[in-house]
Design a protein around this motif. Structure first.
Motif, PDB file in Angstrom:
ATOM      1  N   ASN A  91       0.833  -1.101   0.391  1.00 23.67           N
ATOM      2  CA  ASN A  91      -0.243   0.301  -0.044  1.00 23.67           C
ATOM      3  C   ASN A  91       0.971   1.377   0.167  1.00 23.67           C
ATOM      4  O   ASN A  91       0.442   2.239  -0.498  1.00 23.67           O
ATOM      5  N   ASP A  92       2.241   1.201   0.572  1.00 27.49           N
ATOM      6  CA  ASP A  92       2.606   2.585   0.266  1.00 27.49           C
ATOM      7  C   ASP A  92       3.381   2.682  -0.695  1.00 27.49           C
ATOM      8  O   ASP A  92       3.534   3.977  -1.174  1.00 27.49           O
ATOM      9  N   THR A  95       0.603   4.156  -2.994  1.00 30.63           N
ATOM     10  CA  THR A  95       0.352   5.254  -2.752  1.00 30.63           C
ATOM     11  C   THR A  95       1.803   6.474  -3.116  1.00 30.63           C
ATOM     12  O   THR A  95       1.609   7.586  -3.405  1.00 30.63           O
ATOM     13  N   SER A  96       3.047   5.751  -2.498  1.00 31.69           N
ATOM     14  CA  SER A  96       4.146   6.764  -3.263  1.00 31.69           C
ATOM     15  C   SER A  96       4.547   6.500  -4.443  1.00 31.69           C
ATOM     16  O   SER A  96       5.330   8.338  -4.464  1.00 31.69           O
ATOM     17  N   SER A  98       3.807   8.331  -7.210  1.00 29.06           N
ATOM     18  CA  SER A  98       3.855   9.602  -7.991  1.00 29.06           C
ATOM     19  C   SER A  98       2.049  10.063  -8.128  1.00 29.06           C
ATOM     20  O   SER A  98       1.521  10.111  -8.086  1.00 29.06           O
ATOM     21  N   ALA A 103      -7.285   5.030  -7.014  1.00 29.25           N
ATOM     22  CA  ALA A 103      -6.971   5.493  -6.485  1.00 29.25           C
ATOM     23  C   ALA A 103      -7.691   4.363  -5.125  1.00 29.25           C
ATOM     24  O   ALA A 103      -7.283   2.956  -5.998  1.00 29.25           O
ATOM     25  N   SER A 104      -7.409   4.650  -4.393  1.00 26.40           N
ATOM     26  CA  SER A 104      -7.096   3.562  -2.965  1.00 26.40           C
ATOM     27  C   SER A 104      -8.448   2.159  -3.606  1.00 26.40           C
ATOM     28  O   SER A 104      -7.922   1.089  -3.014  1.00 26.40           O
TER      29      SER A 104
END
Length: 195
Positions: A91-92, A95-96, A98, A103-104
């Motif tokens: 997940n990190d 989302t990192s 860029s 979307a999550s």
């Protein structure tokens, strides 16, 4: 290659019904229709738009890549993760990165109780980081073509034991026989830790 006689797919054509949506990094979906049913084939993002305005060849080439291409093109310097689950690290990373533009809600990650003691990467492709991580824990990941429910999915090593994967994938009979064998080696060892 798309027909473009009316200039609909030309990015600079402000009179197009789909202006200004034909541009780089815009999400694109390809579907096939058969017997009144739509089947998703591809979901990705526009990389290149090349119009061909010649009178005999009024078309446009649109080149697109999926999320794996975006993950390959994104280089990351990660934090040092200590005693984190695979799900947390994935997940990190997602989302990192860029410019992934997801979307999550488009990411489905299996719950995972596998703890990674330490992990850190320096100036590495996001896809390589994920593949290193999944190789270490015998997980799978893939891109779904529809782009409507989930775009990226991670399955932990126990996922194949679930009911939706318990259906037979092959039928054998006496007329069609092929010998199958397997070899046990270090690549089949689960949770092999190296320091």
């Amino acid at each position: 290659t798309l027909k473009n006689a009316d200039g609909r797919f030309s990015p600079e054509n402000s009179s197009s019904a789909i202006f200004p949506n034909v541009k780089l990094n815009r999400a694109v979906r390809v579907k096939a229709t058969y017997s009144s049913s739509n089947y998703p084939l591809f979901y990705g993002f526009i990389d290149l738009i090349t119009p061909h305005p010649a009178s005999l060849e009024q078309s446009v080439y649109i080149t697109a890549g999926d999320l794996f291409k975006r993950l390959k093109n994104e280089r990351l310097v990660t934090e040092l993760w200590e005693t984190q689950t695979v799900k947390t690290i994935l997940n990190d990373i997602l989302t990192s990165a860029s410019y992934l533009n997801i979307a999550s809600a488009k990411v489905l990650l299996d719950e995972d109780d596998t703890i990674i003691p330490y992990a850190w990467w320096l100036d590495t492709e996001a896809l390589t980081i994920i593949e290193d991580l999944l190789t270490a824990v015998s997980g799978n990941h893939f891109i779904l073509p529809s782009g409507t429910s989930y775009l990226y999915k991670y399955e932990n090593r126990q996922h194949l034991l679930k009911d939706d994967h318990a259906t037979s994938q092959d039928t054998w009979n006496e007329t069609i026989y092929q010998e199958h064998s397997y070899q046990l080696d270090d690549s089949n060892v689960v949770n092999d830790a190296q320091v």
